[in-house]
Design a protein around this motif. Structure first.
Motif, PDB file in Angstrom:
ATOM      1  N   ILE A   1       1.327  -1.312   0.060  1.00 57.39           N
ATOM      2  CA  ILE A   1      -0.284   0.125   0.350  1.00 57.39           C
ATOM      3  C   ILE A   1       0.925   1.864   0.231  1.00 57.39           C
ATOM      4  O   ILE A   1       0.616   2.232  -0.735  1.00 57.39           O
ATOM      5  CB  ILE A   1      -1.100  -0.111   0.968  1.00 57.39           C
ATOM      6  CG1 ILE A   1      -1.959  -1.434   1.403  1.00 57.39           C
ATOM      7  CG2 ILE A   1      -1.656   0.924   0.834  1.00 57.39           C
ATOM      8  CD1 ILE A   1      -2.532  -1.277   2.225  1.00 57.39           C
ATOM      9  N   THR A   2       1.967   1.868   0.533  1.00 58.20           N
ATOM     10  CA  THR A   2       3.277   1.979   0.735  1.00 58.20           C
ATOM     11  C   THR A   2       3.663   2.566  -0.442  1.00 58.20           C
ATOM     12  O   THR A   2       3.106   3.931  -1.266  1.00 58.20           O
ATOM     13  CB  THR A   2       3.969   2.004   1.998  1.00 58.20           C
ATOM     14  OG1 THR A   2       3.095   2.186   2.983  1.00 58.20           O
ATOM     15  CG2 THR A   2       4.808   3.045   1.614  1.00 58.20           C
ATOM     16  N   GLN A   3       3.919   1.426  -1.025  1.00 56.71           N
ATOM     17  CA  GLN A   3       4.312   1.274  -2.775  1.00 56.71           C
ATOM     18  C   GLN A   3       3.635   1.777  -3.524  1.00 56.71           C
ATOM     19  O   GLN A   3       3.869   2.347  -4.515  1.00 56.71           O
ATOM     20  CB  GLN A   3       5.055   0.298  -2.712  1.00 56.71           C
ATOM     21  CG  GLN A   3       6.652  -0.149  -2.143  1.00 56.71           C
ATOM     22  CD  GLN A   3       6.712  -1.724  -2.364  1.00 56.71           C
ATOM     23  OE1 GLN A   3       5.733  -2.937  -2.423  1.00 56.71           O
ATOM     24  NE2 GLN A   3       7.612  -2.176  -1.358  1.00 56.71           N
ATOM     25  N   PHE A   4       2.190   1.572  -3.692  1.00 57.33           N
ATOM     26  CA  PHE A   4       0.585   1.973  -4.164  1.00 57.33           C
ATOM     27  C   PHE A   4       0.772   3.001  -4.307  1.00 57.33           C
ATOM     28  O   PHE A   4       0.663   4.276  -5.333  1.00 57.33           O
ATOM     29  CB  PHE A   4       0.328   1.690  -3.964  1.00 57.33           C
ATOM     30  CG  PHE A   4      -1.241   1.637  -4.569  1.00 57.33           C
ATOM     31  CD1 PHE A   4      -1.670   1.407  -5.957  1.00 57.33           C
ATOM     32  CD2 PHE A   4      -2.128   2.898  -4.666  1.00 57.33           C
ATOM     33  CE1 PHE A   4      -3.248   2.427  -6.534  1.00 57.33           C
ATOM     34  CE2 PHE A   4      -2.933   3.568  -4.825  1.00 57.33           C
ATOM     35  CZ  PHE A   4      -3.828   3.398  -6.030  1.00 57.33           C
ATOM     36  N   GLU A   5       0.658   3.929  -2.932  1.00 60.30           N
ATOM     37  CA  GLU A   5       0.616   5.841  -3.002  1.00 60.30           C
ATOM     38  C   GLU A   5       2.097   6.183  -3.430  1.00 60.30           C
ATOM     39  O   GLU A   5       2.301   7.593  -3.840  1.00 60.30           O
ATOM     40  CB  GLU A   5       0.658   5.873  -1.045  1.00 60.30           C
ATOM     41  CG  GLU A   5       0.585   7.516  -0.980  1.00 60.30           C
ATOM     42  CD  GLU A   5      -1.118   7.342  -1.114  1.00 60.30           C
ATOM     43  OE1 GLU A   5      -1.306   8.929  -1.084  1.00 60.30           O
ATOM     44  OE2 GLU A   5      -1.807   6.574  -1.020  1.00 60.30           O
ATOM     45  N   ASP A   6       3.335   5.351  -3.048  1.00 58.81           N
ATOM     46  CA  ASP A   6       4.351   6.262  -4.218  1.00 58.81           C
ATOM     47  C   ASP A   6       4.743   6.697  -5.750  1.00 58.81           C
ATOM     48  O   ASP A   6       4.477   7.178  -5.729  1.00 58.81           O
ATOM     49  CB  ASP A   6       5.764   5.732  -3.241  1.00 58.81           C
ATOM     50  CG  ASP A   6       5.951   5.590  -2.072  1.00 58.81           C
ATOM     51  OD1 ASP A   6       5.784   6.322  -1.780  1.00 58.81           O
ATOM     52  OD2 ASP A   6       7.087   4.675  -1.366  1.00 58.81           O
ATOM     53  N   ILE A   7       3.558   5.349  -5.694  1.00 56.01           N
ATOM     54  CA  ILE A   7       3.803   5.495  -7.384  1.00 56.01           C
ATOM     55  C   ILE A   7       2.506   6.408  -7.624  1.00 56.01           C
ATOM     56  O   ILE A   7       2.632   7.192  -9.236  1.00 56.01           O
ATOM     57  CB  ILE A   7       3.519   3.748  -8.219  1.00 56.01           C
ATOM     58  CG1 ILE A   7       4.583   2.963  -7.631  1.00 56.01           C
ATOM     59  CG2 ILE A   7       2.628   3.858  -9.577  1.00 56.01           C
ATOM     60  CD1 ILE A   7       4.153   2.013  -8.225  1.00 56.01           C
TER      61      ILE A   7
END
Length: 173
Positions: free
Chosen positions: A40-46
């Protein structure tokens, strides 16, 4: 999370539920929460990187064509409105996003999808049981892509570009 996985999550939006943003996002929220907090954190970064990439003077000019001119410092452009309109570009999927990224004149006008910004936080709360507290490497807020807002020969300072305007709504000149 890979970029391909990011776009897979976006493809889960249920546009048959248009008019109820939470319902549109629900299938994606379920899938994303199942991937766990790190994804989810990586999704937010993308997501932040995608929104940042289309935070440009050229994209803004196309978004408000015939209404407002980002090169005219006397035209007020809402930072929030421009952000929510950029969300529409991402929410419409990889192909549409890439078309608009490469050709700003394809930017849709008069549409917003602010709800996209809640997908990561809501998914995180489901997965982790606590509030999402993450700062992305780049800001998705409007007028923060300084390279994308480089001045041109057409750029004129005005009452919405000076120091008297709060930083969130101040356009670079």
């Amino acid at each position: 999370m890979t970029e391909s996985e990011f776009w897979q999550v976006v493809s889960l939006f249920d546009w048959d539920k248009t008019g109820d943003d939470e319902a549109v996002l629900e299938p994606a929220c379920v899938a994303l929460s199942e991937k766990g907090p790190d994804s989810i954190t990586q999704f937010e970064d993308i997501l932040a990187a995608k929104l940042h990439a289309i935070d440009t003077r050229r994209h803004c000019k196309a978004c408000y064509a015939g209404e407002l001119d980002p090169d005219n410092g006397d035209d007020y452009i809402s930072a929030d409105d421009f952000l929510y309109q950029r969300c529409v570009v991402v929410a419409n999927g990889r192909d549409f996003y890439n078309d608009v990224l490469d050709n700003p004149s394809e930017f849709p006008q008069g549409m917003e999808f602010e709800a996209l910004l809640s997908l990561g936080p809501n998914s995180f709360e489901r997965a982790a049981g606590n509030e999402f507290d993450h700062c992305t490497a780049v800001s998705y807020e409007s007028f923060q892509n300084h390279e994308g807002w480089a001045t041109t020969a057409e750029t004129k300072p005005g009452k919405y570009t000076g120091d008297g305007i709060p930083p969130g709504n101040r356009r670079p000149t």
